[in-house]
Each structure stands twice: as structure tokens, then as C-alpha cells.
Motif scaffolding. Structure first.
Motif, PDB file in Angstrom:
ATOM      1  N   ARG A  42       0.837  -1.209   0.000  1.00  0.00           N
ATOM      2  CA  ARG A  42       0.000   0.000   0.000  1.00  0.00           C
ATOM      3  C   ARG A  42       0.869   1.255   0.000  1.00  0.00           C
ATOM      4  O   ARG A  42       0.561   2.237  -0.678  1.00  0.00           O
ATOM      5  CB  ARG A  42      -0.915   0.013   1.212  1.00  0.00           C
ATOM      6  CG  ARG A  42      -2.062  -0.961   1.122  1.00  0.00           C
ATOM      7  CD  ARG A  42      -2.907  -0.909   2.375  1.00  0.00           C
ATOM      8  NE  ARG A  42      -3.984  -1.883   2.331  1.00  0.00           N
ATOM      9  CZ  ARG A  42      -4.409  -2.563   3.376  1.00  0.00           C
ATOM     10  NH1 ARG A  42      -3.863  -2.361   4.566  1.00  0.00           N
ATOM     11  NH2 ARG A  42      -5.383  -3.425   3.259  1.00  0.00           N
ATOM     12  N   CYS A  43       1.955   1.215   0.756  1.00  0.00           N
ATOM     13  CA  CYS A  43       2.872   2.364   0.771  1.00  0.00           C
ATOM     14  C   CYS A  43       3.487   2.579  -0.602  1.00  0.00           C
ATOM     15  O   CYS A  43       3.594   3.712  -1.069  1.00  0.00           O
ATOM     16  CB  CYS A  43       3.970   2.154   1.813  1.00  0.00           C
ATOM     17  SG  CYS A  43       3.376   2.253   3.502  1.00  0.00           S
ATOM     18  N   GLY A  46       1.002   4.038  -2.865  1.00  0.00           N
ATOM     19  CA  GLY A  46       0.781   5.429  -2.494  1.00  0.00           C
ATOM     20  C   GLY A  46       1.988   6.312  -2.758  1.00  0.00           C
ATOM     21  O   GLY A  46       2.000   7.476  -2.387  1.00  0.00           O
ATOM     22  N   LEU A  48       4.935   6.295  -1.400  1.00  0.00           N
ATOM     23  CA  LEU A  48       5.643   6.740  -0.207  1.00  0.00           C
ATOM     24  C   LEU A  48       7.091   6.284  -0.263  1.00  0.00           C
ATOM     25  O   LEU A  48       7.377   5.171  -0.674  1.00  0.00           O
ATOM     26  CB  LEU A  48       5.019   6.149   1.056  1.00  0.00           C
ATOM     27  CG  LEU A  48       3.695   6.691   1.522  1.00  0.00           C
ATOM     28  CD1 LEU A  48       3.293   6.016   2.828  1.00  0.00           C
ATOM     29  CD2 LEU A  48       3.742   8.179   1.719  1.00  0.00           C
ATOM     30  N   LEU A  51       7.638   5.743   5.598  1.00  0.00           N
ATOM     31  CA  LEU A  51       6.405   5.629   6.371  1.00  0.00           C
ATOM     32  C   LEU A  51       6.607   6.304   7.722  1.00  0.00           C
ATOM     33  O   LEU A  51       7.426   5.891   8.519  1.00  0.00           O
ATOM     34  CB  LEU A  51       6.042   4.158   6.579  1.00  0.00           C
ATOM     35  CG  LEU A  51       4.782   3.888   7.397  1.00  0.00           C
ATOM     36  CD1 LEU A  51       3.556   4.508   6.734  1.00  0.00           C
ATOM     37  CD2 LEU A  51       4.593   2.394   7.587  1.00  0.00           C
ATOM     38  N   LEU A  55       1.595   9.215   8.341  1.00  0.00           N
ATOM     39  CA  LEU A  55       1.152   8.593   7.094  1.00  0.00           C
ATOM     40  C   LEU A  55       0.735   7.137   7.272  1.00  0.00           C
ATOM     41  O   LEU A  55       0.505   6.426   6.300  1.00  0.00           O
ATOM     42  CB  LEU A  55       2.266   8.684   6.040  1.00  0.00           C
ATOM     43  CG  LEU A  55       2.656  10.108   5.630  1.00  0.00           C
ATOM     44  CD1 LEU A  55       3.855  10.085   4.704  1.00  0.00           C
ATOM     45  CD2 LEU A  55       1.483  10.820   4.982  1.00  0.00           C
ATOM     46  N   TRP A  57      -1.965   5.910   7.992  1.00  0.00           N
ATOM     47  CA  TRP A  57      -3.280   5.636   7.417  1.00  0.00           C
ATOM     48  C   TRP A  57      -3.167   5.032   6.018  1.00  0.00           C
ATOM     49  O   TRP A  57      -4.012   4.242   5.613  1.00  0.00           O
ATOM     50  CB  TRP A  57      -4.141   6.906   7.397  1.00  0.00           C
ATOM     51  CG  TRP A  57      -3.563   8.062   6.644  1.00  0.00           C
ATOM     52  CD1 TRP A  57      -2.735   9.023   7.136  1.00  0.00           C
ATOM     53  CD2 TRP A  57      -3.759   8.369   5.259  1.00  0.00           C
ATOM     54  NE1 TRP A  57      -2.405   9.918   6.144  1.00  0.00           N
ATOM     55  CE2 TRP A  57      -3.018   9.540   4.975  1.00  0.00           C
ATOM     56  CE3 TRP A  57      -4.489   7.772   4.237  1.00  0.00           C
ATOM     57  CZ2 TRP A  57      -2.986  10.117   3.708  1.00  0.00           C
ATOM     58  CZ3 TRP A  57      -4.459   8.351   2.986  1.00  0.00           C
ATOM     59  CH2 TRP A  57      -3.706   9.510   2.734  1.00  0.00           C
ATOM     60  N   ILE A  58      -2.126   5.373   5.299  1.00  0.00           N
ATOM     61  CA  ILE A  58      -1.935   4.800   3.962  1.00  0.00           C
ATOM     62  C   ILE A  58      -1.610   3.323   4.077  1.00  0.00           C
ATOM     63  O   ILE A  58      -2.184   2.488   3.380  1.00  0.00           O
ATOM     64  CB  ILE A  58      -0.835   5.562   3.193  1.00  0.00           C
ATOM     65  CG1 ILE A  58      -1.289   7.002   2.941  1.00  0.00           C
ATOM     66  CG2 ILE A  58      -0.505   4.860   1.881  1.00  0.00           C
ATOM     67  CD1 ILE A  58      -0.217   7.901   2.357  1.00  0.00           C
ATOM     68  N   GLY A  61      -4.558   1.272   4.922  1.00  0.00           N
ATOM     69  CA  GLY A  61      -5.619   1.225   3.918  1.00  0.00           C
ATOM     70  C   GLY A  61      -6.801   2.109   4.241  1.00  0.00           C
ATOM     71  O   GLY A  61      -7.850   1.974   3.642  1.00  0.00           O
ATOM     72  N   LEU A  63      -7.980   5.034   3.437  1.00  0.00           N
ATOM     73  CA  LEU A  63      -7.773   6.113   2.474  1.00  0.00           C
ATOM     74  C   LEU A  63      -8.709   7.303   2.684  1.00  0.00           C
ATOM     75  O   LEU A  63      -8.504   8.346   2.093  1.00  0.00           O
ATOM     76  CB  LEU A  63      -7.908   5.562   1.052  1.00  0.00           C
ATOM     77  CG  LEU A  63      -6.925   4.436   0.715  1.00  0.00           C
ATOM     78  CD1 LEU A  63      -7.166   3.930  -0.693  1.00  0.00           C
ATOM     79  CD2 LEU A  63      -5.490   4.883   0.885  1.00  0.00           C
ATOM     80  N   LYS A  66      -7.509  11.035   5.541  1.00  0.00           N
ATOM     81  CA  LYS A  66      -6.410  11.947   5.230  1.00  0.00           C
ATOM     82  C   LYS A  66      -6.376  13.015   6.222  1.00  0.00           C
ATOM     83  O   LYS A  66      -6.438  13.852   6.685  1.00  0.00           O
ATOM     84  CB  LYS A  66      -6.541  12.481   3.825  1.00  0.00           C
ATOM     85  CG  LYS A  66      -6.405  11.382   2.804  1.00  0.00           C
ATOM     86  CD  LYS A  66      -6.562  11.925   1.417  1.00  0.00           C
ATOM     87  CE  LYS A  66      -6.494  10.815   0.416  1.00  0.00           C
ATOM     88  NZ  LYS A  66      -6.641  11.221  -0.930  1.00  0.00           N
TER      89      LYS A  66
END
Length: 66
Positions: A42-43, A46, A48, A51, A55, A57-58, A61, A63, A66
Motif C-alpha cells: 500500500r505504501c 501510495g 511513499l 512511512l 502517514l 493511514w496509507i 488502507g 484512504l 487523510k
């Protein structure tokens, strides 16, 4: 790859009065490894590079948070 300290996990279960044999500990480690791989993907999706707690939350998952 070792993801968790199994003796610490076993102590947590023992504290609650639950026996946790090595087969169960291995399953817990496998589940957590899959979760961490998903978080890393997921990072990457996204875009990134690092991490940070802000952040997370990314990786989780979430989304919409924010």
C-alpha cells in the motif's frame, strides 16, 4: 524472516491464561507477515518513500482518513 518475538506473544497469551503452542505461534507470525507485506505494498502504491506515524493511514488502507 522473523517478524515477531514468539516468546513475547506466548507471554501475552499466558498472562490471559491461554496456552499457545508453537503451531499457533507460527500461524500468528504468518498472518502478521502477510499483513506487513500488504502494508508495504500500500505504501508503494501510495508512492511513499518513508512511512511516518502521520502517514500510517496509507499503510493501514484507511484512504478516507487523510
Amino acid at each position: 524472516m522473523k517478524v515477531i518475538n514468539k516468546s513475547n506473544v506466548k507471554k501475552i497469551f499466558n498472562k490471559e491464561g491461554i496456552q499457545c503452542p508453537i503451531d499457533s505461534l507460527n500461524q500468528i507470525e504468518e498472518i502478521l507477515t502477510r499483513q506487513i507485506i500488504t502494508m508495504a505494498r500500500r505504501c508503494k502504491e501510495g508512492n511513499l518513500k518513508r512511512l511516518t506515524p502521520e502517514l500510517m493511514w496509507i499503510a493501514l488502507g484507511n484512504l478516507n482518513n487523510k
